[in-house]
Design a protein around this motif. Structure first.
Motif, PDB file in Angstrom:
ATOM      1  N   MET A   1       0.562  -1.222   0.174  1.00 11.86           N
ATOM      2  CA  MET A   1      -0.145   0.098  -0.014  1.00 11.86           C
ATOM      3  C   MET A   1       0.860   1.267  -0.035  1.00 11.86           C
ATOM      4  SD  MET A   1      -2.940   0.593   0.060  1.00 11.86           S
ATOM      5  CE  MET A   1      -4.137   1.998   0.592  1.00 11.86           C
ATOM      6  N   ILE A   2       1.896   1.350   0.963  1.00  9.35           N
ATOM      7  CA  ILE A   2       2.897   2.356   0.799  1.00  9.35           C
ATOM      8  C   ILE A   2       3.491   2.566  -0.497  1.00  9.35           C
ATOM      9  CG2 ILE A   2       4.992   3.178   2.093  1.00  9.35           C
ATOM     10  CD1 ILE A   2       2.801   3.643   3.936  1.00  9.35           C
ATOM     11  N   GLU A   3       3.851   1.273  -0.935  1.00  9.54           N
ATOM     12  CA  GLU A   3       4.679   1.418  -2.369  1.00  9.54           C
ATOM     13  C   GLU A   3       3.758   1.990  -3.319  1.00  9.54           C
ATOM     14  OE1 GLU A   3       6.073  -1.939  -5.370  1.00  9.54           O
ATOM     15  OE2 GLU A   3       6.946  -2.046  -3.461  1.00  9.54           O
ATOM     16  N   ILE A   4       2.499   1.932  -3.451  1.00 15.39           N
ATOM     17  CA  ILE A   4       1.564   2.466  -4.573  1.00 15.39           C
ATOM     18  C   ILE A   4       1.327   4.014  -4.175  1.00 15.39           C
ATOM     19  CG2 ILE A   4      -0.864   2.777  -5.235  1.00 15.39           C
ATOM     20  CD1 ILE A   4      -1.086  -0.522  -4.697  1.00 15.39           C
ATOM     21  N   LEU A   5       1.247   4.349  -3.014  1.00 18.15           N
ATOM     22  CA  LEU A   5       1.438   5.691  -2.663  1.00 18.15           C
ATOM     23  C   LEU A   5       2.585   6.385  -3.014  1.00 18.15           C
ATOM     24  CD1 LEU A   5      -0.400   7.988  -1.272  1.00 18.15           C
ATOM     25  CD2 LEU A   5       0.784   7.281   0.924  1.00 18.15           C
ATOM     26  N   ILE A   6       3.777   5.760  -2.750  1.00 11.79           N
ATOM     27  CA  ILE A   6       4.866   6.465  -3.038  1.00 11.79           C
ATOM     28  C   ILE A   6       4.876   6.564  -4.703  1.00 11.79           C
ATOM     29  CG2 ILE A   6       7.641   6.270  -3.237  1.00 11.79           C
ATOM     30  CD1 ILE A   6       7.315   4.821  -0.442  1.00 11.79           C
ATOM     31  N   TRP A   7       4.934   5.794  -5.385  1.00 17.60           N
ATOM     32  CA  TRP A   7       4.448   6.122  -6.701  1.00 17.60           C
ATOM     33  C   TRP A   7       3.632   6.889  -7.484  1.00 17.60           C
ATOM     34  CZ3 TRP A   7       8.600   4.611  -9.668  1.00 17.60           C
ATOM     35  CH2 TRP A   7       9.354   3.616  -9.028  1.00 17.60           C
ATOM     36  N   THR A   8       2.424   6.790  -6.661  1.00 15.06           N
ATOM     37  CA  THR A   8       1.689   7.667  -7.180  1.00 15.06           C
ATOM     38  C   THR A   8       1.953   9.310  -6.973  1.00 15.06           C
ATOM     39  OG1 THR A   8      -0.156   6.331  -6.616  1.00 15.06           O
ATOM     40  CG2 THR A   8      -0.778   8.765  -6.688  1.00 15.06           C
ATOM     41  N   VAL A   9       2.962   9.722  -5.864  1.00 15.46           N
ATOM     42  CA  VAL A   9       3.354  10.819  -5.448  1.00 15.46           C
ATOM     43  C   VAL A   9       4.560  11.159  -6.567  1.00 15.46           C
ATOM     44  CG1 VAL A   9       4.589  12.108  -3.677  1.00 15.46           C
ATOM     45  CG2 VAL A   9       2.798  10.892  -3.004  1.00 15.46           C
ATOM     46  N   VAL A  10       5.132  10.303  -6.638  1.00 17.31           N
ATOM     47  CA  VAL A  10       6.443  10.480  -7.671  1.00 17.31           C
ATOM     48  C   VAL A  10       5.833  10.674  -9.082  1.00 17.31           C
ATOM     49  CG1 VAL A  10       8.201   9.371  -9.047  1.00 17.31           C
ATOM     50  CG2 VAL A  10       8.043   9.007  -6.514  1.00 17.31           C
ATOM     51  N   ALA A  11       4.480   9.917  -9.315  1.00 16.35           N
ATOM     52  CA  ALA A  11       3.978  10.198 -10.960  1.00 16.35           C
ATOM     53  C   ALA A  11       3.616  11.794 -10.798  1.00 16.35           C
ATOM     54  CB  ALA A  11       2.885   9.133 -11.141  1.00 16.35           C
ATOM     55  N   LEU A  12       2.817  11.970  -9.728  1.00 17.04           N
ATOM     56  CA  LEU A  12       2.125  13.226  -9.729  1.00 17.04           C
ATOM     57  C   LEU A  12       3.144  14.431  -9.781  1.00 17.04           C
ATOM     58  CD1 LEU A  12      -0.887  12.864  -7.063  1.00 17.04           C
ATOM     59  CD2 LEU A  12      -0.872  13.121  -9.753  1.00 17.04           C
ATOM     60  N   PHE A  13       4.166  14.372  -8.974  1.00 14.95           N
ATOM     61  CA  PHE A  13       5.436  15.157  -8.898  1.00 14.95           C
ATOM     62  C   PHE A  13       6.215  15.210 -10.541  1.00 14.95           C
ATOM     63  CE2 PHE A  13       9.915  16.308  -8.447  1.00 14.95           C
ATOM     64  CZ  PHE A  13       9.692  17.320  -7.765  1.00 14.95           C
ATOM     65  N   ALA A  14       6.136  14.110 -11.151  1.00 16.74           N
ATOM     66  CA  ALA A  14       6.695  14.311 -12.447  1.00 16.74           C
ATOM     67  C   ALA A  14       5.728  14.994 -13.447  1.00 16.74           C
ATOM     68  CB  ALA A  14       6.958  12.806 -13.040  1.00 16.74           C
ATOM     69  N   ILE A  15       4.662  14.758 -13.435  1.00 17.35           N
ATOM     70  CA  ILE A  15       3.657  15.343 -14.315  1.00 17.35           C
ATOM     71  C   ILE A  15       3.560  16.798 -13.857  1.00 17.35           C
ATOM     72  CG2 ILE A  15       1.129  15.672 -14.499  1.00 17.35           C
ATOM     73  CD1 ILE A  15       0.945  12.554 -14.290  1.00 17.35           C
ATOM     74  N   GLY A  16       3.772  17.281 -12.525  1.00 13.02           N
ATOM     75  CA  GLY A  16       3.535  18.745 -12.202  1.00 13.02           C
ATOM     76  C   GLY A  16       4.976  19.364 -12.659  1.00 13.02           C
ATOM     77  N   LEU A  17       6.116  18.639 -12.665  1.00 12.42           N
ATOM     78  CA  LEU A  17       7.151  19.065 -13.040  1.00 12.42           C
ATOM     79  C   LEU A  17       7.317  19.409 -14.683  1.00 12.42           C
ATOM     80  CD1 LEU A  17      10.156  19.905 -12.075  1.00 12.42           C
ATOM     81  CD2 LEU A  17      10.680  17.585 -12.545  1.00 12.42           C
ATOM     82  N   TYR A  18       6.824  18.324 -15.164  1.00 17.03           N
ATOM     83  CA  TYR A  18       6.721  18.606 -16.696  1.00 17.03           C
ATOM     84  C   TYR A  18       5.525  19.819 -17.072  1.00 17.03           C
ATOM     85  CZ  TYR A  18       4.854  17.668 -21.684  1.00 17.03           C
ATOM     86  OH  TYR A  18       4.625  18.197 -22.751  1.00 17.03           O
ATOM     87  N   LEU A  19       4.507  19.932 -16.472  1.00 20.16           N
ATOM     88  CA  LEU A  19       3.522  20.870 -16.921  1.00 20.16           C
ATOM     89  C   LEU A  19       4.142  22.300 -16.441  1.00 20.16           C
ATOM     90  CD1 LEU A  19       0.204  19.197 -15.764  1.00 20.16           C
ATOM     91  CD2 LEU A  19       1.098  19.692 -17.899  1.00 20.16           C
ATOM     92  N   SER A  20       4.994  22.270 -15.366  1.00 23.74           N
ATOM     93  CA  SER A  20       5.604  23.663 -15.052  1.00 23.74           C
ATOM     94  C   SER A  20       6.600  24.012 -15.842  1.00 23.74           C
ATOM     95  CB  SER A  20       6.359  23.458 -13.575  1.00 23.74           C
ATOM     96  OG  SER A  20       6.992  24.584 -13.162  1.00 23.74           O
ATOM     97  N   TRP A  21       7.482  22.965 -16.321  1.00 24.53           N
ATOM     98  CA  TRP A  21       8.580  23.253 -17.481  1.00 24.53           C
ATOM     99  C   TRP A  21       7.819  23.677 -18.940  1.00 24.53           C
ATOM    100  CZ3 TRP A  21       9.152  20.627 -22.107  1.00 24.53           C
ATOM    101  CH2 TRP A  21      10.481  21.121 -22.788  1.00 24.53           C
ATOM    102  N   THR A  22       6.546  23.029 -19.210  1.00 23.72           N
ATOM    103  CA  THR A  22       6.212  23.399 -20.423  1.00 23.72           C
ATOM    104  C   THR A  22       5.671  24.738 -20.277  1.00 23.72           C
ATOM    105  OG1 THR A  22       5.630  21.226 -20.807  1.00 23.72           O
ATOM    106  CG2 THR A  22       4.163  22.844 -21.851  1.00 23.72           C
ATOM    107  N   ALA A  23       4.956  25.237 -19.211  1.00 19.50           N
ATOM    108  CA  ALA A  23       4.544  26.543 -18.912  1.00 19.50           C
ATOM    109  C   ALA A  23       5.446  27.632 -18.987  1.00 19.50           C
ATOM    110  CB  ALA A  23       3.719  26.765 -17.371  1.00 19.50           C
ATOM    111  N   GLY A  24       6.755  27.310 -18.360  1.00 21.20           N
ATOM    112  CA  GLY A  24       7.981  28.082 -18.407  1.00 21.20           C
ATOM    113  C   GLY A  24       8.310  28.260 -19.949  1.00 21.20           C
ATOM    114  N   ARG A  25       8.534  27.077 -20.655  1.00 17.51           N
ATOM    115  CA  ARG A  25       8.918  27.245 -21.910  1.00 17.51           C
ATOM    116  C   ARG A  25       8.059  28.185 -22.853  1.00 17.51           C
ATOM    117  NH1 ARG A  25       8.567  22.522 -26.219  1.00 17.51           N
ATOM    118  NH2 ARG A  25       9.766  23.532 -27.674  1.00 17.51           N
ATOM    119  N   LEU A  26       6.808  28.040 -22.523  1.00 13.82           N
ATOM    120  CA  LEU A  26       5.615  28.705 -23.391  1.00 13.82           C
ATOM    121  C   LEU A  26       5.904  30.186 -23.173  1.00 13.82           C
ATOM    122  CD1 LEU A  26       3.596  28.525 -25.418  1.00 13.82           C
ATOM    123  CD2 LEU A  26       2.072  27.968 -23.706  1.00 13.82           C
ATOM    124  N   ASP A  27       6.147  30.732 -21.840  1.00 17.85           N
ATOM    125  CA  ASP A  27       6.248  31.904 -21.351  1.00 17.85           C
ATOM    126  C   ASP A  27       7.645  32.434 -21.667  1.00 17.85           C
ATOM    127  OD1 ASP A  27       5.502  34.086 -19.689  1.00 17.85           O
ATOM    128  OD2 ASP A  27       7.456  33.883 -18.341  1.00 17.85           O
TER     129      ASP A  27
END
Length: 181
Positions: A1-27
């Motif tokens: 259960m903890i492992e799934i939570l960790i992977w979910t947090v890592v995935a959400l962090f990666a998606i957030g990082l990608y979206l932030s990078w894309t928004a910065g690039r567009l800016d």
């Protein structure tokens, strides 16, 4: 259960990082478009100013002076919606007056004509480069804005859709082919 939570947090962090990078690039692309447009405007203004100076200097025949002055004045005074047309008309007028090397040579015979011809040639050559740089920036921003993720999440914010500057910027042969002038 903890492992799934960790992977979910890592995935959400990666998606957030990608979206932030894309928004910065567009800016950054939008900032580059603004800077390129300012440089293009400066080059267009310089070309029109040099043309007006030459038209009022008395080194050209009266008909050529009137054609160049009116086209340059129209380009400087044009509203944003008519700017591309007015700048294209100035390019056409420059080609009509300086289509033959003999006209450039006649300008150079007058006192100060050598400098005026050199300055006009430089201004005429810089406009296509500035326009190309601006349009390349617009093309890159448009390509990024077409991505589904950018559209769905509205990463462009309220920035207006970038528009290319389309005009006839073909320089007169007599001015364009004189690197030393």
């Amino acid at each position: 259960m903890i492992e799934i939570l960790i992977w979910t947090v890592v995935a959400l962090f990666a998606i957030g990082l990608y979206l932030s990078w894309t928004a910065g690039r567009l800016d950054r692309l939008h900032a580059r478009i603004d800077a390129a447009r300012a440089a293009l405007d400066a080059q267009l203004l310089r070309r029109a100013s040099v043309t007006q100076e030459l038209a009022t200097s008395g080194v050209l025949d009266p008909a050529a002076s009137i054609v160049l002055y009116e086209a340059a004045h129209a380009a400087r005074q044009a509203e944003e919606e008519q700017r591309e047309v007015a700048e294209s008309e100035l390019s056409t007028a420059l080609r009509a007056v300086f289509g033959e090397p003999a006209q450039v040579d006649a300008v150079k015979e007058f006192p100060g004509g050598e400098d005026a011809a050199r300055e006009l040639a430089a201004a005429v050559r810089r406009v296509p480069m500035a326009r190309r740089f601006h349009n390349d920036s617009v093309r890159a921003a448009r390509a990024l804005r077409r991505h589904r993720t950018v559209r769905l999440l509205r990463l462009a914010g309220h920035a207006p859709f970038p528009l290319a500057f389309e005009m006839d910027d073909e320089p007169p042969v007599a001015l364009a082919d004189r690197p030393g002038s």
